[in-house]
Design a protein around this motif. Structure first.
Motif, PDB file in Angstrom:
ATOM      1  N   LEU A  13      13.280  37.879   8.784  1.00 50.58           N
ATOM      2  CA  LEU A  13      12.770  36.862   7.867  1.00 50.58           C
ATOM      3  C   LEU A  13      13.663  35.624   7.869  1.00 50.58           C
ATOM      4  O   LEU A  13      13.166  34.488   7.865  1.00 50.58           O
ATOM      5  N   ASN A  14      14.969  35.826   7.916  1.00 48.82           N
ATOM      6  CA  ASN A  14      15.906  34.709   7.952  1.00 48.82           C
ATOM      7  C   ASN A  14      15.732  33.885   9.224  1.00 48.82           C
ATOM      8  O   ASN A  14      15.725  32.649   9.179  1.00 48.82           O
ATOM      9  N   VAL A  15      15.568  34.530  10.370  1.00 48.93           N
ATOM     10  CA  VAL A  15      15.375  33.822  11.638  1.00 48.93           C
ATOM     11  C   VAL A  15      14.047  33.074  11.626  1.00 48.93           C
ATOM     12  O   VAL A  15      13.961  31.914  12.059  1.00 48.93           O
ATOM     13  N   VAL A  21      11.909  25.949   9.262  1.00 51.52           N
ATOM     14  CA  VAL A  21      12.511  24.786   8.618  1.00 51.52           C
ATOM     15  C   VAL A  21      13.100  23.832   9.659  1.00 51.52           C
ATOM     16  O   VAL A  21      12.878  22.628   9.604  1.00 51.52           O
ATOM     17  N   ARG A  22      13.846  24.359  10.632  1.00 54.14           N
ATOM     18  CA  ARG A  22      14.521  23.499  11.606  1.00 54.14           C
ATOM     19  C   ARG A  22      13.548  22.893  12.600  1.00 54.14           C
ATOM     20  O   ARG A  22      13.700  21.748  12.992  1.00 54.14           O
ATOM     21  N   SER A  23      12.586  23.629  13.036  1.00 56.86           N
ATOM     22  CA  SER A  23      11.729  23.152  14.115  1.00 56.86           C
ATOM     23  C   SER A  23      10.454  22.491  13.609  1.00 56.86           C
ATOM     24  O   SER A  23      10.194  21.332  13.919  1.00 56.86           O
ATOM     25  N   ILE A  24       9.687  23.186  12.867  1.00 58.01           N
ATOM     26  CA  ILE A  24       8.342  22.727  12.544  1.00 58.01           C
ATOM     27  C   ILE A  24       8.341  21.698  11.427  1.00 58.01           C
ATOM     28  O   ILE A  24       7.765  20.615  11.573  1.00 58.01           O
ATOM     29  N   ILE A  25       8.964  21.972  10.324  1.00 60.41           N
ATOM     30  CA  ILE A  25       8.898  21.080   9.173  1.00 60.41           C
ATOM     31  C   ILE A  25       9.626  19.769   9.454  1.00 60.41           C
ATOM     32  O   ILE A  25       9.114  18.688   9.152  1.00 60.41           O
ATOM     33  N   VAL A  26      10.793  19.825  10.063  1.00 63.99           N
ATOM     34  CA  VAL A  26      11.551  18.600  10.348  1.00 63.99           C
ATOM     35  C   VAL A  26      10.800  17.728  11.350  1.00 63.99           C
ATOM     36  O   VAL A  26      10.701  16.511  11.178  1.00 63.99           O
ATOM     37  N   LYS A  27      10.233  18.327  12.391  1.00 65.54           N
ATOM     38  CA  LYS A  27       9.465  17.560  13.359  1.00 65.54           C
ATOM     39  C   LYS A  27       8.209  16.983  12.726  1.00 65.54           C
ATOM     40  O   LYS A  27       7.828  15.846  13.025  1.00 65.54           O
ATOM     41  N   PHE A  28       7.550  17.737  11.866  1.00 65.25           N
ATOM     42  CA  PHE A  28       6.357  17.227  11.205  1.00 65.25           C
ATOM     43  C   PHE A  28       6.689  16.010  10.353  1.00 65.25           C
ATOM     44  O   PHE A  28       5.997  14.985  10.415  1.00 65.25           O
ATOM     45  N   VAL A  29       7.746  16.085   9.581  1.00 69.48           N
ATOM     46  CA  VAL A  29       8.139  14.956   8.729  1.00 69.48           C
ATOM     47  C   VAL A  29       8.535  13.761   9.587  1.00 69.48           C
ATOM     48  O   VAL A  29       8.148  12.620   9.301  1.00 69.48           O
ATOM     49  N   THR A  30       9.274  13.997  10.654  1.00 70.66           N
ATOM     50  CA  THR A  30       9.700  12.902  11.529  1.00 70.66           C
ATOM     51  C   THR A  30       8.511  12.215  12.185  1.00 70.66           C
ATOM     52  O   THR A  30       8.396  10.983  12.152  1.00 70.66           O
TER      53      THR A  30
END
Length: 99
Positions: A13-15, A21-30
């Protein structure tokens, strides 16, 4: 045995959340921010452009002998394509990641 199963489940779950959070959400916001900035930038540029009436009146003043050669060379098809290509190149070069 259940404690180690909980540790494995917690690790998975942590991975998964870290990837999300690191890959999908940050790229989506960017990319959404880039899209919004480019969209608003194009609207501002389009408002500053002159109307097509000046181009039409300038082309209407050409004599028929010039129109003959313009039609022969396909000016009515090529000129809008070249203007669109230059505008698209201008817009693409303003995108920080690409240009």
């Amino acid at each position: 045995m259940p404690a180690s199963l909980f540790a494995i489940f917690s690790s998975v779950l942590n991975v998964a959340l870290g990837f999300l959070v690191r890959s999908i959400i940050v790229k989506f916001v960017t990319f959404f921010a880039l899209f919004f900035i480019v969209h608003e930038f194009v609207l501002v540029i389009a408002a500053q452009l002159p109307s097509g009436g000046t181009v039409s009146s300038g082309l209407a003043a050409l004599p028929s002998s010039v129109w003959y050669f313009l039609d022969l060379f396909g000016f009515s098809l090529g000129f809008p394509a070249v203007v669109s290509a230059f505008a698209l190149r201008f817009i693409i070069r303003r995108i920080p990641v690409i240009g």
